[in-house]
Write an enzyme that holds these catalytic residues in place. Structure first.
Site, PDB file in Angstrom:
ATOM      1  N   ALA A  61      39.484  58.778  73.081  1.00  7.18           N
ATOM      2  CA  ALA A  61      39.683  59.760  72.007  1.00  7.18           C
ATOM      3  C   ALA A  61      41.126  60.270  72.078  1.00  7.18           C
ATOM      4  O   ALA A  61      41.732  60.275  73.155  1.00  7.18           O
ATOM      5  CB  ALA A  61      38.707  60.905  72.191  1.00  7.18           C
ATOM      6  N   GLY A 100      36.515  57.157  75.284  1.00  7.59           N
ATOM      7  CA  GLY A 100      35.961  56.695  74.014  1.00  7.59           C
ATOM      8  C   GLY A 100      36.238  55.215  73.772  1.00  7.59           C
ATOM      9  O   GLY A 100      35.486  54.545  73.056  1.00  7.59           O
ATOM     10  N   GLU A 103      33.549  53.497  75.526  1.00  6.30           N
ATOM     11  CA  GLU A 103      32.298  53.787  74.804  1.00  6.30           C
ATOM     12  C   GLU A 103      32.193  52.924  73.539  1.00  6.30           C
ATOM     13  O   GLU A 103      31.118  52.431  73.188  1.00  6.30           O
ATOM     14  CB  GLU A 103      32.229  55.269  74.459  1.00  6.30           C
ATOM     15  CG  GLU A 103      32.091  56.134  75.714  1.00  6.30           C
ATOM     16  CD  GLU A 103      32.066  57.607  75.423  1.00  6.30           C
ATOM     17  OE1 GLU A 103      33.142  58.152  75.110  1.00  6.30           O
ATOM     18  OE2 GLU A 103      30.998  58.226  75.486  1.00  6.30           O
ATOM     19  N   GLU A 123      36.700  61.045  81.213  1.00  8.75           N
ATOM     20  CA  GLU A 123      36.578  62.327  80.493  1.00  8.75           C
ATOM     21  C   GLU A 123      36.437  63.515  81.438  1.00  8.75           C
ATOM     22  O   GLU A 123      36.930  64.610  81.154  1.00  8.75           O
ATOM     23  CB  GLU A 123      35.361  62.295  79.550  1.00  8.75           C
ATOM     24  CG  GLU A 123      35.560  61.459  78.302  1.00  8.75           C
ATOM     25  CD  GLU A 123      35.205  59.997  78.474  1.00  8.75           C
ATOM     26  OE1 GLU A 123      35.174  59.516  79.632  1.00  8.75           O
ATOM     27  OE2 GLU A 123      34.965  59.327  77.472  1.00  8.75           O
TER      28      GLU A 123
HETATM   29  C1  LIG Z   1      31.567  70.526  69.866  1.00  9.40           C
HETATM   30  C2  LIG Z   1      31.572  69.130  70.321  1.00  9.40           C
HETATM   31  C3  LIG Z   1      32.742  68.376  69.770  1.00  9.40           C
HETATM   32  C4  LIG Z   1      32.633  66.976  70.164  1.00  9.40           C
HETATM   33  C5  LIG Z   1      33.877  66.213  69.885  1.00  9.40           C
HETATM   34  C6  LIG Z   1      33.684  64.920  70.498  1.00  9.40           C
HETATM   35  C7  LIG Z   1      34.922  64.096  70.566  1.00  9.40           C
HETATM   36  C8  LIG Z   1      34.941  63.224  71.756  1.00  9.40           C
HETATM   37  C9  LIG Z   1      33.843  62.309  71.814  1.00  9.40           C
HETATM   38  C10 LIG Z   1      33.670  61.505  72.817  1.00  9.40           C
HETATM   39  C11 LIG Z   1      34.269  61.654  74.150  1.00  9.40           C
HETATM   40  C12 LIG Z   1      35.469  60.868  74.371  1.00  9.40           C
HETATM   41  C13 LIG Z   1      36.444  61.485  74.990  1.00  9.40           C
HETATM   42  C14 LIG Z   1      37.651  60.753  75.380  1.00  9.40           C
HETATM   43  O1  LIG Z   1      37.840  59.602  75.184  1.00  9.40           O
HETATM   44  S1  LIG Z   1      38.816  61.700  76.136  1.00  9.40           S
HETATM   45  C15 LIG Z   1      40.108  60.537  76.503  1.00  9.40           C
HETATM   46  C16 LIG Z   1      39.762  59.666  77.642  1.00  9.40           C
HETATM   47  N1  LIG Z   1      40.886  58.867  77.989  1.00  9.40           N
HETATM   48  C17 LIG Z   1      41.711  59.163  78.973  1.00  9.40           C
HETATM   49  O2  LIG Z   1      41.522  60.105  79.686  1.00  9.40           O
HETATM   50  C18 LIG Z   1      42.888  58.258  79.160  1.00  9.40           C
HETATM   51  C19 LIG Z   1      44.129  59.066  79.180  1.00  9.40           C
HETATM   52  N2  LIG Z   1      45.304  58.226  79.326  1.00  9.40           N
HETATM   53  C20 LIG Z   1      45.674  57.690  80.496  1.00  9.40           C
HETATM   54  O3  LIG Z   1      45.033  57.780  81.511  1.00  9.40           O
HETATM   55  C21 LIG Z   1      46.971  56.965  80.519  1.00  9.40           C
HETATM   56  O4  LIG Z   1      47.753  57.447  79.472  1.00  9.40           O
HETATM   57  C22 LIG Z   1      46.824  55.433  80.355  1.00  9.40           C
HETATM   58  C23 LIG Z   1      46.175  54.856  81.619  1.00  9.40           C
HETATM   59  C24 LIG Z   1      46.008  55.073  79.138  1.00  9.40           C
HETATM   60  C25 LIG Z   1      48.242  54.819  80.191  1.00  9.40           C
HETATM   61  O5  LIG Z   1      49.063  55.232  81.272  1.00  9.40           O
HETATM   62  P1  LIG Z   1      50.638  54.992  81.231  1.00  9.40           P
HETATM   63  O6  LIG Z   1      50.908  53.617  80.855  1.00  9.40           O
HETATM   64  O7  LIG Z   1      51.159  55.498  82.536  1.00  9.40           O
HETATM   65  O8  LIG Z   1      51.193  55.882  80.056  1.00  9.40           O
HETATM   66  P2  LIG Z   1      51.177  57.451  79.878  1.00  9.40           P
HETATM   67  O9  LIG Z   1      50.084  58.062  80.628  1.00  9.40           O
HETATM   68  O10 LIG Z   1      52.530  57.973  80.110  1.00  9.40           O
HETATM   69  O11 LIG Z   1      50.800  57.592  78.336  1.00  9.40           O
HETATM   70  C26 LIG Z   1      51.700  57.174  77.323  1.00  9.40           C
HETATM   71  C27 LIG Z   1      51.628  58.175  76.206  1.00  9.40           C
HETATM   72  O12 LIG Z   1      50.334  58.083  75.609  1.00  9.40           O
HETATM   73  C28 LIG Z   1      49.744  59.365  75.561  1.00  9.40           C
HETATM   74  N3  LIG Z   1      48.289  59.209  75.711  1.00  9.40           N
HETATM   75  C29 LIG Z   1      47.645  58.478  76.621  1.00  9.40           C
HETATM   76  N4  LIG Z   1      46.328  58.526  76.430  1.00  9.40           N
HETATM   77  C30 LIG Z   1      46.139  59.316  75.356  1.00  9.40           C
HETATM   78  C31 LIG Z   1      44.974  59.769  74.659  1.00  9.40           C
HETATM   79  N5  LIG Z   1      43.734  59.389  75.007  1.00  9.40           N
HETATM   80  N6  LIG Z   1      45.154  60.586  73.616  1.00  9.40           N
HETATM   81  C32 LIG Z   1      46.388  60.956  73.207  1.00  9.40           C
HETATM   82  N7  LIG Z   1      47.536  60.575  73.840  1.00  9.40           N
HETATM   83  C33 LIG Z   1      47.390  59.754  74.892  1.00  9.40           C
HETATM   84  C34 LIG Z   1      50.350  60.101  76.740  1.00  9.40           C
HETATM   85  O13 LIG Z   1      50.245  61.474  76.543  1.00  9.40           O
HETATM   86  C35 LIG Z   1      51.783  59.599  76.688  1.00  9.40           C
HETATM   87  O14 LIG Z   1      52.463  60.293  75.682  1.00  9.40           O
HETATM   88  P3  LIG Z   1      53.447  61.502  76.038  1.00  9.40           P
HETATM   89  O15 LIG Z   1      52.587  62.610  76.560  1.00  9.40           O
HETATM   90  O16 LIG Z   1      54.074  61.832  74.748  1.00  9.40           O
HETATM   91  O17 LIG Z   1      54.374  60.991  77.081  1.00  9.40           O
END
Ligand SMILES: CCCCCCCC/C=C\C/C=C/C(=O)SCCNC(=O)CCNC(=O)[C@H](O)C(C)(C)COP(=O)(O)OP(=O)(O)OC[C@H]1O[C@@H](n2cnc3c(N)ncnc32)[C@H](O)[C@@H]1OP(=O)(O)O
Length: 719
Positions: A61, A100, A103, A123
C-alpha cells in the site's frame, strides 16, 4: 497506474506503474481494477499475468496515502475480484512483493518469483496488520506457525524460503515475466477451484490454544508495548478458528483500531524519517545532493580495542580491504583472534564465506600510507587522539579522509592536528560496532562536504543508518543523554529507587531503564569524563554545597558508587547487584538502599513519594528539551535526525516515534508547561529550563513536526 498489453496472443499482461516500488496508490488500484476487468472481458484473453514496472513487483500500500482521505478502489474487493476470476491470474514477482503487494499476489492463482525477489508482510513494522486478506490467506496457504512468524515479525523472506514455505509456486533465474507468461499459457482453461486460497481450510494444529498462547506471550515480551503485533496474533487466530468471511471481518475490525492509532503514526513517521536522514545537510548549507562522495576501496582502523575490532569487522563484511593497526603486539594478536572469530560467526549466520582475507594486521602505523580512509578508534582520550592524528596526517597519502571514532570529543581540535582539516570528520559508532545500526557522522566547522558525503556513503555501504550532525560536546545522542541521566540521579536523591525509575522507563518501552543500562555500559566511563571535567571532588562536604557544581545542581551519587569499586555488571555491583561479575541478571541491592538512605540523611534530603508520571516527565522532557536546543544550535538539521539517532542508538521505542515526535504527540504546549513546572521546583537545574525553540514553536501554535524546520529557519535568521 497500470498498463495493459496483450502478449503471446492470449495473455493479458498488467504492469503496475508507480516508481520506485509500484506502491498501490489510488491510481494504481484503479488501474488494476480497470485492466483486470478488461482482461476478463476480452474473449481472446485466456489468462492474465500481473507484474511490476522496472523490476519491482509491488512494495505494498502507498504509505504516503495513509492519514489522507484515501480515495480510489479499496484493496480487499479488488483482490477478491482477482481471486474470483474465471481466467487464471499469475503474479510475476521480481524485486519485492511486500505488504499489500504480497496480498495482491496471494489473491492471484499462481505465483512465480525471481530467485532474487524478497517477500513479506511488514505491516506490523508500520503499526498495522496485513488487512487486505493477508492474515486470512497466508495461514491457509502455509500453516499457522509459519504465518504467525512472518506476520508478527514483518520479516522479509528470500524467494528460496518462500518456495520452501509454499508461498510461491516456482522460482526462476530467467526473465520472470517471460516465464510467467509461458506458465499462464500452459494453465489457460484449467480449473481454478483448487487455486483460490480463501477457500482452503486452515491447516489444523494439534493444540491451537497452546500455540496462540505461546505466540501471544512472545509478542508481549518483545513488543515493549507495541499493539500491532498483538493484533496480528488475534487476526491469525481468527483465520484458524473462523470461516474465511468472518475472519475477514475480524481482520478489518482489528485494522480499524490500529489504523488511526498514535503508534501507527509514529511507526510510519519512523519509516520516512529513516529515509529522510539520507538527505542530509550541513549548517553551511552543503547538502547530500550537491556533495559527491569519493570512492573508498581500502580503509584502515587504528586501535583494536572493542570498538576498533567491531569497525574492522563491519568494513570487511562490506567487502572493503582493511589495514587493522594495533601498536601493542600482544593486543594485536588477541585482536586478530577476536576479529577472526567475529567474522566466522557472522559468516556462518549469513551463510557466506568469512571475509578473513580482507583484513591485514599490522603493528605499524606507517602501513596505512596507501588507504583512502582511516578510522582512528584508540582510547577516548583527547591527548592520545591528537598524537595519533598528527602521526596519521604525516603518513597518509594526499586526500586520505581521517575519521575519528569518538562519542563526544571535539572534532575541530583533532582536525587542527592535521595538514588537511577539511578531510577530518567524526564517525561515532555504537557498541558493538559491527551490530549496532546507528552511525553519527560528525562534521566540524572545517570538514568539507566531500568528507561528510564520503563518510555518509561509507556508513550506508556497511549497513548503518547514518546521520550527519554538527560538532558539540556529546554530539546529538550523548548530549541529550546527559540531562536524562542527571534527572534519574536527582530522582534517587529525592526518594526514588533505581528499580522504580527503571520500571517506569521500561514500561514506556525502553529495552532497559537508565540504571540497568548504566550498569551494562559501565559506571566508570562517565566517572572518567566527570573527573576530567573537574566535577568529581574528593572532599567529603555535606549539605547543599556537596551537590552544587559551577553554580548548578549536581548529584555525586555515581561518583560515590565508583569510589566503592561499583562499576556495574563487570564488577558484579553497580546500581544493582549481580550473582557474579559479568552476570546480566540485575537484582535490587539492599546495600544500595542503605547507602541511599544514609546519603539522603547526610545531605538533609527529605524523601517524598515519586510516581511514574514524574519519572517519565523529568527524564524524558529534559532530554527532549536538549533536543530542541540541539535544533536551535543547528547541530541537527531536523527533528527526524534526532529521532533516528534515538531509535537506532539508544533503544527509544519505535512505536513512540523518537523523542521529538513523541513531544509532538504529547503536545508541545503540555511539554512546555511541565518543564516550566519542574523548573520552578528545581531552579538550579538548567536542563529543565524550557528552550527558546520550544517556546517559539508553542507561540507559533505548535505546528506539526514536518513544519518545525520552517520555525527553526526563522529562528536562525533572527540570530
Ligand atoms: C479504517 C481502516 C482503513 C483501512 C485502510 C486499509 C489500507 C491498507 C490495506 C491493507 C494493508 C496493506 C498495508 C501495506 O501494504 S503497508 C506497506 C507495506 N510495505 C512496506 O512496508 C514496504 C516498505 N518499503 C520498503 O521496505 C522499502 O522501501 C523497499 C524494500 C520496498 C525498497 O527499499 P530500498 O530499495 O532501500 O528503497 P527505499 O526504502 O529508499 O524506498 C525508495 C522510495 O520509495 C518509497 N517507498 C517505499 N515503499 C513505499 C510504500 N509502500 N509506500 C510509499 N512509498 C514507499 C520510500 O519512501 C523511498 O522514497 P523517499 O522516502 O522519498 O526516499
Amino acid at each position: 497506474m497500470a498498463q495493459y498489453t496483450r502478449v503471446s496472443g492470449s495473455v493479458g499482461l498488467i504492469t503496475l506503474q508507480n516508481p520506485p516500488v509500484n506502491a498501490l496508490s489510488a491510481a494504481v488500484r484503479q488501474g488494476i481494477v480497470n485492466t483486470v476487468q478488461r482482461a476478463l472481458s476480452e474473449p481472446e484473453v485466456k489468462s492474465v499475468v500481473i507484474c511490476g514496472q522496472k523490476g519491482a513487483f509491488c512494495g505494498g500500500a502507498d504509505i504516503k496515502e495513509f492519514g489522507t482521505n484515501m480515495s480510489g478502489p479499496p484493496l480487499v474487493p479488488m483482490i477478491h475480484a482477482i481471486e474470483s476470476a474465471v481466467k487464471p491470474v499469475v503474479a510475476a514477482i521480481e524485486g519485492v512483493a511486500l505488504g499489500g503487494g504480497l496480498e495482491l499476489a496471494l489473491g492471484c492463482h499462481y505465483r512465480i518469483a525471481h530467485s532474487k525477489a524478497r517477500l513479506g508482510l511488514p505491516e506490523v513494522t508500520l503499526g498495522l496488520l496485513p488487512a487486505a486478506g493477508g492474515t486470512q490467506r497466508l495461514p491457509r496457504l502455509i500453516g499457522v506457525p509459519a504465518a504467525l512468524d512472518l506476520i508478527t515479525t514483518g520479516r522479509h523472506v528470500t524467494a528460496t524460503e518462500a518456495l520452501q514455505l509454499g508461498i510461491v509456486d516456482q522460482i526462476t533465474d530467467h526473465n520472470t515475466v517471460d516465464v510467467a507468461v509461458k506458465f499462464a499459457l500452459s494453465v489457460a482453461g484449467q480449473s481454478l477451484d483448487s487455486r483460490r486460497i480463501s477457500s482452503y481450510p486452515c491447516p489444523r494444529h494439534s493444540d491451537f490454544d497452546a500455540l496462540f498462547e505461546a505466540a501471544m506471550q512472545k509478542v508481549h515480551q518483545s513488543a515493549r508495548g507495541a499493539i500491532a503485533p498483538v493484533a496480528c496474533v488475534q487476526a491469525v487466530r481468527a483465520a484458524a478458528t473462523l470461516p474465511y468471511s468472518q475472519g475477514m471481518e475480524r481482520e478489518k475490525e482489528l485494522m480499524a483500531t490500529l489504523f488511526t492509532s498514535g503508534q501507527a503514526r509514529a511507526l510510519q513517521y519512523c519509516f520516512f524519517a529513516q529515509r529522510a536522514v539520507g538527505r542530509w545537510s550541513m549548517s553551511s548549507g552543503a547538502r547530500w545532493d550537491t556533495s559527491k562522495p569519493r570512492p573508498v576501496h581500502k580503509a584502515a582502523v587504528i586501535g583494536l580495542g572493542t570498538m576498533g575490532r567491531g569497525i574492522a569487522v563491519a568494513l570487511a563484511q562490506a567487502g572493503l580491504s582493511v589495514v587493522a593497526v594495533e601498536t601493542q603486539e600482544k593486543q594485536l594478536i588477541e585482536a586478530k583472534q577476536a576479529v577472526t572469530g567475529m567474522l566466522e560467526r557472522g559468516a556462518k549466520r549469513r551463510g557466506v564465506t568469512p571475509a578473513l582475507d580482507k583484513i591485514t594486521y599490522s603493528p605499524n602505523i606507517q602501513n596505512v600510507a596507501d588507504v583512502d580512509l582511516i578510522i582512528e578508534a584508540v582510547f577516548e582520550d583527547m591527548a592520545l587522539k591528537e598524537k595519533v592524528f598528527k602521526q596519521l596526517s604525516a603518513v597518509c597519502k594526499p586526500g586520505t579522509f581521517l575519521c575519528t571514532n569518538t562519542s563526544g570529543l571535539d572534532i575541530n581540535r583533532l582536525a587542527s592536528q592535521t595538514c588537511n582539516p577539511e578531510l577530518v570528520v567524526g564517525m561515532h559508532f555504537f557498541a558493538p560496532a559491527h551490530v549496532m545500526k546507528l552511525l553519527e557522522v560528525v562534521y566540524g566547522p572545517r570538514s568539507s562536504p566531500h568528507a561528510v558525503a564520503t563518510a555518509m556513503h561509507l556508513g550506508k555501504k556497511i549497513g548503518k543508518v547514518s546521520v550527519a550532525v554538527g560538532n558539540c560536546r556529546g554530539f546529538v545522542g550523548n548530549r541529550m543523554l546527559k540531562p536524562y541521566l542527571e534527572q534519574a540521579l536527582f530522582l534517587l536523591e529525592e526518594g526514588a529507587t533505581p528499580e522504580q525509575v527503571d520500571q517506569a522507563l521500561e514500561e514506556f518501552g525502553f529495552a532497559m531503564g537508565v540504571f540497568r543500562m548504566s550498569d551494562l555500559s559501565g559506571l566508570d566511563v562517565g566517572w572518567r569524563v566527570r573527573k576530567a571535567d573537574g566535577l568529581v571532588t574528593s572532599d567529603a562536604t555535606t549539605g547543599q554545597q556537596a551537590r552544587i557544581r559551577q553554580g548548578h545542581r549536581y548529584s555525586p551519587l555515581g561518583d560515590l558508587l565508583c569510589e566503592q569499586g561499583r562499576f556495574g555488571q563487570k564488577t558484579g555491583r553497580g546500581w544493582y547487584q549481580y550473582d557474579k561479575p559479568g552476570s546480566r541478571v540485575a537484582k535490587p541491592d539492599p546495600w544500595l538502599q542503605n547507602f541511599l538512605e544514609e546519603y539522603r540523611a547526610r545531605h538533609g534530603l527529605v524523601v517524598r513519594r515519586i510516581d511514574h508520571q514524574e519519572v517519565l516527565e523529568r527524564c524524558l522532557y529534559s532530554l527532549i528539551n536538549e533536543g530542541f536546543r540541539i535544533l536551535e544550535d543547528g547541530i541537527a538539521a531536523g527533528p527526524e535526525d534526532i529521532d533516528v539517532i534515538y531509535m537506532f542508538g539508544y533503544s527509544w521505542p519505535r512505536h513512540r516515534g523518537g523523542p521529538m515526535f513523541y513531544a509532538s504527540m504529547v503536545g508541545l504546549a503540555r511539554v512546555l508547561e511541565r518543564l516550566e513546572y519542574y523548573h520552578q521546583a528545581h531552579p538550579d537545574v538548567p536542563s529543565l529550563h524550557p528552550s527558546t525553540l520550544l517556546r517559539k514553536l508553542v507561540a507559533n501554535g505548535s505546528p506539526p513536526i514536518h513544519k518545525w524546520r520552517e520555525v527553526i529557519k526563522k529562528l536562525h535568521s533572527q540570530l
